[in-house]
Design a protein around this motif. Structure first.
Motif, PDB file in Angstrom:
ATOM      1  N   SER A   1       1.043  -0.995   0.267  1.00 27.58           N
ATOM      2  CA  SER A   1      -0.006  -0.265   0.140  1.00 27.58           C
ATOM      3  C   SER A   1       1.059   1.248  -0.153  1.00 27.58           C
ATOM      4  N   GLU A   2       0.624   1.980  -0.725  1.00 32.38           N
ATOM      5  CA  GLU A   2       0.960   3.882  -0.714  1.00 32.38           C
ATOM      6  C   GLU A   2       1.065   4.493   1.133  1.00 32.38           C
ATOM      7  N   SER A   3       0.240   3.957   1.693  1.00 41.49           N
ATOM      8  CA  SER A   3      -0.291   4.793   2.538  1.00 41.49           C
ATOM      9  C   SER A   3      -0.023   3.708   3.984  1.00 41.49           C
ATOM     10  N   ILE A   4       0.456   3.770   5.292  1.00 41.87           N
ATOM     11  CA  ILE A   4       0.139   2.909   6.118  1.00 41.87           C
ATOM     12  C   ILE A   4      -0.183   3.759   7.891  1.00 41.87           C
ATOM     13  N   GLU A   5      -1.689   3.114   8.125  1.00 38.05           N
ATOM     14  CA  GLU A   5      -1.630   3.826   9.752  1.00 38.05           C
ATOM     15  C   GLU A   5      -1.022   3.305  10.909  1.00 38.05           C
ATOM     16  N   VAL A   6      -0.731   4.458  11.967  1.00 36.50           N
ATOM     17  CA  VAL A   6      -0.184   3.531  12.531  1.00 36.50           C
ATOM     18  C   VAL A   6      -0.412   4.751  14.411  1.00 36.50           C
TER      19      VAL A   6
ATOM     20  N   VAL B   1      16.549   1.683  -4.253  1.00 32.86           N
ATOM     21  CA  VAL B   1      17.849   0.734  -4.010  1.00 32.86           C
ATOM     22  C   VAL B   1      18.432   1.247  -5.476  1.00 32.86           C
ATOM     23  N   SER B   2      19.703   0.918  -5.426  1.00 28.69           N
ATOM     24  CA  SER B   2      20.165   1.208  -7.097  1.00 28.69           C
ATOM     25  C   SER B   2      21.829  -0.131  -7.027  1.00 28.69           C
ATOM     26  N   ASP B   3      21.531  -0.249  -8.298  1.00 29.77           N
ATOM     27  CA  ASP B   3      22.990  -1.328  -8.758  1.00 29.77           C
ATOM     28  C   ASP B   3      23.260  -0.501  -9.591  1.00 29.77           C
ATOM     29  N   PRO B   4      24.458  -0.185  -9.889  1.00 18.33           N
ATOM     30  CA  PRO B   4      25.855   0.465 -10.299  1.00 18.33           C
ATOM     31  C   PRO B   4      26.288   0.355 -11.539  1.00 18.33           C
ATOM     32  N   HIS B   5      25.912  -1.266 -11.581  1.00 13.87           N
ATOM     33  CA  HIS B   5      26.381  -2.150 -12.760  1.00 13.87           C
ATOM     34  C   HIS B   5      25.363  -1.959 -13.670  1.00 13.87           C
ATOM     35  N   SER B   6      24.306  -2.085 -13.234  1.00 11.40           N
ATOM     36  CA  SER B   6      23.171  -2.423 -14.628  1.00 11.40           C
ATOM     37  C   SER B   6      22.075  -1.092 -14.600  1.00 11.40           C
ATOM     38  N   GLY B   7      22.657  -0.229 -13.568  1.00 14.27           N
ATOM     39  CA  GLY B   7      22.188   0.935 -13.887  1.00 14.27           C
ATOM     40  C   GLY B   7      20.553   0.940 -13.654  1.00 14.27           C
ATOM     41  N   LYS B   8      20.411  -0.144 -12.962  1.00 12.71           N
ATOM     42  CA  LYS B   8      18.688  -0.338 -12.486  1.00 12.71           C
ATOM     43  C   LYS B   8      17.703   0.062 -10.756  1.00 12.71           C
ATOM     44  N   THR B   9      17.119   0.764 -10.569  1.00 12.98           N
ATOM     45  CA  THR B   9      16.824   0.732  -9.517  1.00 12.98           C
ATOM     46  C   THR B   9      14.742   0.282  -9.158  1.00 12.98           C
ATOM     47  N   ILE B  10      15.143  -0.211  -8.013  1.00 16.38           N
ATOM     48  CA  ILE B  10      12.950  -0.278  -6.850  1.00 16.38           C
ATOM     49  C   ILE B  10      13.319   0.907  -6.644  1.00 16.38           C
ATOM     50  N   ALA B  11      11.939   1.668  -6.686  1.00 17.93           N
ATOM     51  CA  ALA B  11      11.907   2.245  -5.753  1.00 17.93           C
ATOM     52  C   ALA B  11      10.301   1.841  -4.839  1.00 17.93           C
ATOM     53  N   LEU B  12      10.432   2.311  -3.503  1.00 10.35           N
ATOM     54  CA  LEU B  12       9.624   2.529  -2.765  1.00 10.35           C
ATOM     55  C   LEU B  12       9.131   3.609  -1.977  1.00 10.35           C
ATOM     56  N   SER B  13       7.803   4.058  -1.952  1.00 11.61           N
ATOM     57  CA  SER B  13       6.997   6.022  -1.505  1.00 11.61           C
ATOM     58  C   SER B  13       5.872   5.588  -0.633  1.00 11.61           C
ATOM     59  N   TYR B  14       5.901   5.873   0.712  1.00  7.69           N
ATOM     60  CA  TYR B  14       4.512   5.685   1.330  1.00  7.69           C
ATOM     61  C   TYR B  14       4.002   6.770   2.330  1.00  7.69           C
ATOM     62  N   SER B  15       3.469   7.438   2.898  1.00  8.77           N
ATOM     63  CA  SER B  15       3.002   8.144   3.577  1.00  8.77           C
ATOM     64  C   SER B  15       2.348   7.616   5.266  1.00  8.77           C
ATOM     65  N   VAL B  16       2.066   7.800   6.046  1.00  9.77           N
ATOM     66  CA  VAL B  16       1.842   8.052   7.409  1.00  9.77           C
ATOM     67  C   VAL B  16       1.012   8.380   7.576  1.00  9.77           C
ATOM     68  N   VAL B  17      -0.235   8.061   8.141  1.00  5.77           N
ATOM     69  CA  VAL B  17      -1.011   8.378   8.493  1.00  5.77           C
ATOM     70  C   VAL B  17      -1.204   8.177   9.770  1.00  5.77           C
ATOM     71  N   ALA B  18      -1.283   9.243  11.320  1.00  8.52           N
ATOM     72  CA  ALA B  18      -0.772   8.888  12.362  1.00  8.52           C
ATOM     73  C   ALA B  18      -2.345   9.012  13.210  1.00  8.52           C
ATOM     74  N   LEU B  19      -2.678   7.987  13.632  1.00  8.62           N
ATOM     75  CA  LEU B  19      -4.194   7.510  14.180  1.00  8.62           C
ATOM     76  C   LEU B  19      -3.850   7.930  15.737  1.00  8.62           C
ATOM     77  N   PRO B  20      -5.097   8.535  16.170  1.00 11.34           N
ATOM     78  CA  PRO B  20      -5.039   8.964  17.534  1.00 11.34           C
ATOM     79  C   PRO B  20      -4.414   7.879  18.866  1.00 11.34           C
ATOM     80  N   ILE B  21      -4.375   8.431  19.776  1.00 14.05           N
ATOM     81  CA  ILE B  21      -4.054   7.005  21.021  1.00 14.05           C
ATOM     82  C   ILE B  21      -5.201   7.630  21.695  1.00 14.05           C
TER      83      ILE B  21
END
Length: 219
Positions: A64-69, A197-217
């Motif tokens: 998921s592009e967003s998680i709740e904590v 994460v990037s591989d300088p030998h092949s030039g390939k990358t893997i990307a990961l992005s996500y947002s955080v939603v803080a729930l009230p305690i």
């Protein structure tokens, strides 16, 4: 649990039955101590041994592009991800998002308290096995509306992945988050993360992005 990934421009589905979060995996013991010290400032006890292998539920893995904590006291960490499935080993990218407030009570409990975002792409481990130390991982966080570099390092800073697999007793159907680097300017929460994460030998990358939603305690 079955999870779909993209590998070599093909869609694959891997069955994951167990998840391991490896901690304190730095190859440089001084850097490990730095990470222990920065967490000690948050009231977190030092590990009983180095490295340690925590277990979490497979349900913690998410694309998921967003998680709740719960609350404002959690933070993510960029980590290499290894998955063994169908007799093969795959390499990916993950965030060991952790409840730092709970970590002061129990590291094991804190690992289980937050979802673990993982990227949708994987590499065939055999394609990078001969130059693992050159693989670079970076993480940026959103801080006061500005993207800031939070972590930066290569796998040369983490214990050899084969050693971690042996130590954890990895078998088919297992995913393992393999540890991380010290945070630049210290561990702290953020509302969003961008990792690569990037591989300088092949030039390939893997990307990961996500947002955080803080729930009230609620008391």
């Amino acid at each position: 649990m079955d999870i779909a990934f993209n590998c070599k421009d093909e869609s694959i589905t891997l069955t994951i039955n167990s998840v391991v979060v490896a901690g304190w995996t730095g190859r440089n013991l001084a850097a490990v101590q730095q990470h222990i010290d920065e967490l000690a400032e948050l009231g977190i006890a030092p590990p009983s041994q180095i490295p340690l292998y925590y277990r979490v539920s497979t349900a913690m893995l998410t694309q998921s592009e967003s998680i709740e904590v719960l609350g404002e006291g959690s933070s993510g960490e960029v980590e290499p991800l290894l998955i063994r499935a169908g007799g093969k080993t795959y390499f990916g990218l993950a965030s060991d998002h952790t409840d730092r407030d709970l970590e002061a009570y129990s590291v094991a409990a804190s690992k289980q308290a937050c979802a673990k975002p993982i990227a949708t792409s994987l590499w065939d481990f055999d394609d990078i096995a001969d130059h693992l130390d050159d693989i670079r991982l970076r993480c940026w966080i959103d801080e006061k509306g500005k993207e800031v570099l939070y972590q930066d390092g290569t796998l040369a800073g983490i214990r050899p992945l084969a050693d971690l697999c042996t130590g954890a007793g990895i078998s088919d159907g297992t995913a393992m988050l393999c540890g991380t680097f010290a945070a630049i300017a210290g561990v702290r929460p953020a509302q969003s993360y961008r990792m690569e994460v990037s591989d300088p030998h092949s030039g390939k990358t893997i990307a990961l992005s996500y947002s955080v939603v803080a729930l009230p305690i609620i008391a």
